[in-house]
Scaffold this active site. Sequence first.
Site, short mmCIF file in Angstrom:
data_model
loop_
_atom_site.label_atom_id
_atom_site.label_comp_id
_atom_site.label_asym_id
_atom_site.label_seq_id
_atom_site.Cartn_x
_atom_site.Cartn_y
_atom_site.Cartn_z
N GLY A 143 0.88 -1.16 0.09
CA GLY A 143 0.02 0.01 0.01
C GLY A 143 0.91 1.28 0.22
NE ARG A 195 -5.58 -6.51 1.56
CZ ARG A 195 -6.37 -5.92 2.53
NH1 ARG A 195 -6.59 -6.91 3.67
NH2 ARG A 195 -6.51 -4.82 2.79
CB THR A 233 -2.99 -8.08 -9.26
OG1 THR A 233 -3.18 -9.36 -9.22
CG2 THR A 233 -2.08 -7.72 -10.34
NE ARG A 268 -2.06 -1.39 14.17
CZ ARG A 268 -1.43 -0.26 13.85
NH1 ARG A 268 -0.29 0.10 13.60
NH2 ARG A 268 -2.22 0.91 13.54
CD GLU A 271 2.51 -1.57 20.40
OE1 GLU A 271 2.32 -0.29 20.01
OE2 GLU A 271 3.16 -2.25 19.40
CG HIS A 297 3.70 2.14 18.10
ND1 HIS A 297 2.61 1.15 18.24
CD2 HIS A 297 3.21 2.78 16.62
CE1 HIS A 297 1.74 1.33 17.35
NE2 HIS A 297 2.16 2.20 16.23
N GLY A 341 6.40 5.19 14.57
CA GLY A 341 6.46 5.21 12.95
C GLY A 341 5.72 6.50 12.83
#
Length: 325
Positions: free
Chosen positions: A158, A181, A183, A244, A273, A291, A293
């Site tokens: 993604g 998951r 194409t 995750r 967590e 965490h 990100g």
Amino acid sequence: MAGRAKILVTRAWPEAVEARLTELGAVTFRAPDTPMSAAEFIDAAGRYDAILPTVSDVIPPEFYPAAKGRLRLLASYGVGYNHIDLDAARENGITVTNTPGVLTDCTADLAMGLLLAAARRIGEGERETRAGHWAGWRPTHMIGRKVSGATLGIVGFGRIGQAMARRAHYGFGMEVVFQNRSTVDPDVARAAGNARQLASVIEVAKACDFLSLHCPGGAETAGLIGAEVLAAMKPGAILVNTARGDVVDEDALFAALERGHLGGAGLDVYCGEPALDPRFLEHDSLVLAPHLGSATEETRAAMGHRAIDNLAAFLAGAIPPDRVV
């Protein structure tokens, strides 16, 4: 909604974003800045029109039926929503939104940083230096893995996976292979560093020197990176997870580390967590982040504004732009 909407914010947000939120209704900014308890959620279910939770909130199953007929919206602060039972929300008339898109670059930046830190043993080196144990430069000291020109495998292609691919290919000359998951349009893959889609996670694991996870959490991906995938990785390969915690089977991860098959890992997320399995602290080859990100000033503010945009649209009777259910 009749009258001024009652809104609950479960965690502290950036100050400027909180100020904007007060324009939309009667807002309760919960304190202290800790995850809400199950009892608090049940109490809130019958008191608020909208609740703005975060991925750190554990929402109990009893909350959803208790909120039926009162709570109308869960405007989550974050792109992931596996902390929310979407089926239960739908059954009880609760709309759910998230905040996609705004944390793409910062999360990909962190993933690349974790990859570099694990490959070049930066965490180990810093600990040695701070402890006063560095004995000086020598040819065999703390040898790591070369990143430039290596092969990066990505699970989940993604927005964040594509951003990671661009950084790896255009910044470090890495070849990129990925599993997704569905194409992926060849033009999208080409723009993301001439990345090649492979048929399975196993195939990606076999092909790569570094495996970076960017897939959603939840039941479909829980334990996806287990013993079979880890065994398929090349000896000495490195795992990176900014997706995750539950995507990785932690027992299988520790087993791969203990037998010396896995070269290390750069991790930002964990099962359960903030509680951390003590085995994480036993392996110097792990780079552990709490965490982080999306943890830049710009991104955390953008996430808040995106949640507010969803709330404002909902209160105005429109479909929120980031509606999940």
